[in-house]
Scaffold this motif. Structure first.
Motif, mmCIF file in Angstrom:
data_model
loop_
_atom_site.group_PDB
_atom_site.id
_atom_site.type_symbol
_atom_site.label_atom_id
_atom_site.label_comp_id
_atom_site.label_asym_id
_atom_site.label_seq_id
_atom_site.Cartn_x
_atom_site.Cartn_y
_atom_site.Cartn_z
ATOM 1 N N ARG A 1 -0.516 12.848 -32.110
ATOM 2 C CA ARG A 1 0.517 12.932 -33.038
ATOM 3 C C ARG A 1 1.418 11.723 -33.251
ATOM 4 O O ARG A 1 2.269 11.473 -34.012
ATOM 5 C CB ARG A 1 1.108 13.776 -33.483
ATOM 6 C CG ARG A 1 0.221 14.827 -34.489
ATOM 7 C CD ARG A 1 0.027 15.088 -36.392
ATOM 8 N NE ARG A 1 -1.274 15.761 -36.200
ATOM 9 C CZ ARG A 1 -2.214 15.682 -36.770
ATOM 10 N NH1 ARG A 1 -1.391 14.677 -38.574
ATOM 11 N NH2 ARG A 1 -3.416 16.977 -37.684
ATOM 12 N N CYS B 1 -6.527 14.746 -34.298
ATOM 13 C CA CYS B 1 -6.730 14.707 -33.029
ATOM 14 C C CYS B 1 -7.581 14.159 -31.713
ATOM 15 O O CYS B 1 -6.988 14.040 -30.833
ATOM 16 C CB CYS B 1 -6.051 16.015 -32.927
ATOM 17 S SG CYS B 1 -3.812 16.080 -33.725
ATOM 18 N N VAL C 1 0.369 18.098 -28.596
ATOM 19 C CA VAL C 1 0.785 17.291 -29.835
ATOM 20 C C VAL C 1 1.632 15.887 -29.413
ATOM 21 O O VAL C 1 1.142 14.780 -30.045
ATOM 22 C CB VAL C 1 0.888 18.134 -30.530
ATOM 23 C CG1 VAL C 1 1.322 17.436 -32.023
ATOM 24 C CG2 VAL C 1 0.482 19.700 -30.485
ATOM 25 N N THR D 1 -10.510 16.558 -36.872
ATOM 26 C CA THR D 1 -11.110 16.792 -35.473
ATOM 27 C C THR D 1 -9.378 18.382 -35.269
ATOM 28 O O THR D 1 -8.529 17.115 -35.466
ATOM 29 C CB THR D 1 -11.893 16.592 -34.195
ATOM 30 O OG1 THR D 1 -10.689 15.421 -34.113
ATOM 31 C CG2 THR D 1 -12.957 15.698 -34.566
ATOM 32 N N CYS D 2 -9.330 18.549 -34.478
ATOM 33 C CA CYS D 2 -7.787 19.128 -34.048
ATOM 34 C C CYS D 2 -7.863 19.486 -31.427
ATOM 35 O O CYS D 2 -9.217 19.779 -31.594
ATOM 36 C CB CYS D 2 -8.151 20.764 -34.013
ATOM 37 S SG CYS D 2 -6.448 21.682 -33.404
ATOM 38 N N HIS D 3 -7.471 19.169 -31.017
ATOM 39 C CA HIS D 3 -7.396 19.303 -29.804
ATOM 40 C C HIS D 3 -6.767 19.867 -28.884
ATOM 41 O O HIS D 3 -7.153 19.632 -28.066
ATOM 42 C CB HIS D 3 -6.750 17.760 -29.086
ATOM 43 C CG HIS D 3 -7.426 16.946 -28.228
ATOM 44 N ND1 HIS D 3 -8.793 17.522 -27.783
ATOM 45 C CD2 HIS D 3 -6.935 15.971 -27.387
ATOM 46 C CE1 HIS D 3 -8.800 16.867 -26.240
ATOM 47 N NE2 HIS D 3 -8.164 15.828 -25.823
ATOM 48 N N ILE D 4 -6.812 21.402 -29.921
ATOM 49 C CA ILE D 4 -5.631 22.223 -29.212
ATOM 50 C C ILE D 4 -5.705 22.896 -28.236
ATOM 51 O O ILE D 4 -4.563 23.591 -27.383
ATOM 52 C CB ILE D 4 -4.257 22.249 -30.598
ATOM 53 C CG1 ILE D 4 -2.954 23.538 -30.028
ATOM 54 C CG2 ILE D 4 -4.660 23.899 -30.680
ATOM 55 C CD1 ILE D 4 -1.714 22.234 -30.225
ATOM 56 N N GLN E 1 5.607 19.316 -36.979
ATOM 57 C CA GLN E 1 5.516 20.030 -35.895
ATOM 58 C C GLN E 1 6.286 20.753 -35.109
ATOM 59 O O GLN E 1 6.433 21.600 -34.595
ATOM 60 C CB GLN E 1 4.887 18.993 -34.737
ATOM 61 C CG GLN E 1 3.451 18.863 -34.719
ATOM 62 C CD GLN E 1 2.604 17.799 -35.847
ATOM 63 O OE1 GLN E 1 3.386 17.366 -36.266
ATOM 64 N NE2 GLN E 1 1.420 17.989 -36.171
ATOM 65 N N ASN F 1 -3.863 19.239 -40.650
ATOM 66 C CA ASN F 1 -4.959 18.730 -40.873
ATOM 67 C C ASN F 1 -5.707 18.576 -42.140
ATOM 68 O O ASN F 1 -6.329 17.490 -42.344
ATOM 69 C CB ASN F 1 -5.899 19.213 -39.848
ATOM 70 C CG ASN F 1 -6.368 17.931 -38.680
ATOM 71 O OD1 ASN F 1 -5.769 17.195 -38.101
ATOM 72 N ND2 ASN F 1 -7.158 18.669 -37.952
ATOM 73 N N GLY G 1 -8.458 22.910 -37.360
ATOM 74 C CA GLY G 1 -6.652 22.885 -36.509
ATOM 75 C C GLY G 1 -5.657 22.923 -38.091
ATOM 76 O O GLY G 1 -6.109 23.978 -38.613
ATOM 77 N N CYS G 2 -4.875 22.624 -37.648
ATOM 78 C CA CYS G 2 -3.643 23.342 -38.577
ATOM 79 C C CYS G 2 -3.682 22.652 -39.817
ATOM 80 O O CYS G 2 -4.444 21.622 -40.103
ATOM 81 C CB CYS G 2 -2.131 23.014 -37.408
ATOM 82 S SG CYS G 2 -1.964 20.961 -37.774
HETATM 83 FE FE1 F3S Z 1 -3.081 20.100 -35.517
HETATM 84 FE FE2 F3S Z 1 -4.506 20.713 -33.878
HETATM 85 FE FE3 F3S Z 1 -3.990 18.064 -34.305
HETATM 86 S S1 F3S Z 1 -3.166 22.037 -34.201
HETATM 87 S S2 F3S Z 1 -1.603 19.191 -34.885
HETATM 88 S S3 F3S Z 1 -4.504 19.199 -35.431
HETATM 89 S S4 F3S Z 1 -4.272 19.376 -31.984
#
Ligand code: F3S
Ligand code: SAH
Ligand code: SF4
Length: 464
Positions: free
Chosen positions: A189, A101, A185, A62-65, A220, A30, A26-27
């Motif tokens: 978040r 996320c 997000v 993890t990332c959910h984007i 963000q 994270n 993720g970003c």
């Molecule tokens: Fe970042 Fe992914 Fe969450 S971009 S804010 S880790 S959904």
């Protein structure tokens, strides 16, 4: 504040080393969060290992984007399960924790589908990690912490004791209230929250004492920062950056990600007036079509973005502009896409990220009946990326012949090389001594390669 009852409990077993392995997707936020989890577990005796099979605790952040975020998590969890089983055969226990996320959005599902996962926690509850580990040690079953607590996690995180190098991320604002049609997000978040100024100054000062020279302020909607100042007033990003620039050792300040609607005149002026503020701005526009911008709930038109960029370039003509684009948002017609291409060709970007629209569960765009066909998205994305890549190359080529300050951060790939970043966030390498790592020196750029620039140290250059 770390749960000391756990430290006491483990005291008798301190002789055996404990290891922690964190996988971060993720970003940048994270990445920041993962580092803070390490800070939280250090007082409990956990050391970071890059070997997952050596770890007593495995954390998957993890990332959910976009894309098949949840499926990707389950596939990685399958691998971690094998490690856990292998270690069990050797008589070693392993805690598997899912953070971030996807954990926030799909916590219950994760525990149901992967019962070998011990802990699931979201981005706002990881300060409770020591307590969660204690609960697992007491064998009280799986633990899930995905509420949005009233307390702020930041009040419970210990000061960093190690820096990851000479550059660092520092979260100053988190969450989002903007609810763009496509974006998960605000759900993962939570609501927008700015940290108090003093806490940020303390953390930045600590990082600089540990050798950090460049700090990237994260949020963000980082340019909407409005934190409680030590004087009792609300401080904006400009006032915060000005204050941070006085910290001894701190050479460079960056911030990301900014929303066009929160780009104030004073922040634009700071790019001209505050030397520590780097001439790089990530300002996602997503689309060049007013129709799509409206459907996305972005709150501005293409014309307003053009005008904003004009103002920024007037204040700081050499600024490197960066953006994000989403291709194939529901309802995007070929004319809408052409408007995006026109915006890109008119403005020109130093770099940019572009993505195919990916429906996210729970977001308003996901239920639109107007979805763009996958092959159409592919073709548009390819056309856009070709132009963006050319623009990036052109921006880098224009740096050749210039002498610019480079902050060296690590060794280069080849023997005798050191590498670092230009103010415009370009990767630059030179032949130079490792002792220069952590310093900023003038470099004459003489070659533009595919992903980086190379140059020569200006001989008489002393650290800037
Ligand atoms: Fe970042 Fe992914 Fe969450 S971009 S804010 S880790 S959904
Ligand atoms: N707060 C930032 C963006 C954070 S998400 C902003 O407002 O611009 C990072 C990027 O991921 C976004 O800029 C967007 O381009 C992309 N993104 C977010 N949701 C997406 C989705 N559902 N499909 C494709 N890309 C998405
Ligand atoms: Fe997502 Fe929009 Fe908030 Fe950015 S501003 S985090 S794209 S909802």
């Amino acid at each position: 504040m770390v749960d000391t009852s756990f430290s006491n409990m483990t005291h008798s077993t301190q002789a055996t080393e404990r290891f922690l392995h964190v996988i971060t997707w993720g970003c940048q936020m994270n990445v920041y969060d993962s580092n803070r989890m390490v800070d939280l577990l250090r007082p409990l005796g956990y050391k970071v290992t890059d070997k997952s099979e050596k770890a007593d605790i495995l954390i998957l952040n993890t990332c959910h984007i976009r894309d098949k975020a949840t499926e990707k998590v389950f596939s990685e969890l399958g691998r971690l399960r094998q490690i856990k089983e292998y270690r069990e055969e050797q008589g070693q226990e392993t805690i598997i924790a899912v953070a971030g996320c996807v954990a926030q959005a799909e916590g219950e599902i994760i525990l149901k589908r992967a019962p070998y996962v011990d802990i699931v926690f979201g981005p706002q509850t990881y300060h409770r990690l020591p307590k969660m580990i204690l609960d697992i040690a007491r064998k009280s079953g799986n633990v899930i912490e995905t509420d949005f607590p009233v307390e702020s996690k930041f009040d419970f995180l210990p000061a960093p004791e190690e820096a990851q190098g000479h550059t660092a991320f520092l979260t100053i604002q988190e969450g989002c209230d903007k609810f763009c049609s496509f974006c998960v997000v605000p759900y993962t978040r939570g609501a927008e929250e700015s940290r108090p100024v003093q806490a940020i100054i303390d953390e930045a000062t600590r990082l600089c004492e540990l050798g950090v020279k460049e700090i990237s302020l994260l949020g963000q909607n980082v340019n909407a920062y409005h934190g409680q100042g030590p004087d009792g007033n609300i401080w904006d990003l400009v006032k915060l950056a000005e204050k941070l620039s006085t910290i001894p050792g701190l050479k460079r300040i960056r911030y990301t990600t900014s929303h066009p609607n929160d780009m104030s005149d004073s922040l634009i002026a700071a790019h001209r007036d505050l030397p520590a503020l780097m001439p790089f701005l990530h300002l996602p526009v997503q689309s060049g079509s007013d129709r799509v911008l409206k459907a996305m709930n972005r709150g501005h038109t293409a014309k307003e973005y053009y005008e904003l960029v004009d103002k920024i370039k007037k204040a700081r003509p050499d600024i490197a502009l960066s953006s994000d684009f989403i291709i194939g948002h529901p309802g995007e017609s070929i004319d809408d896409f052409k408007a995006t291409m026109k915006l890109v060709n008119d403005i020109t970007f130093a770099m940019a990220y572009s993505f195919k629209y990916s429906p996210r569960p729970g977001t308003s765009a996901a239920v639109s009946t107007n979805q763009v066909l996958e092959n159409e998205k592919d073709a548009r994305l390819q056309e856009l990326q070709t132009v963006l890549k050319d623009q990036q190359t052109k921006f880098n080529q224009d740096t050749v012949g210039r002498t610019i300050p480079i902050l060296f951060t690590n060794k280069g790939r080849k023997e005798g090389q050191i590498a670092g970043k230009s103010p415009y966030l370009q990767a630059v390498h030179v032949q130079g001594d490792e002792s220069l790592i952590g310093q900023e020196h003038l470099v004459e750029v003489n070659e533009c390669l595919t992903f980086s620039l190379s140059g020569n140290l200006v001989k008489e250059s002393i650290p800037l």
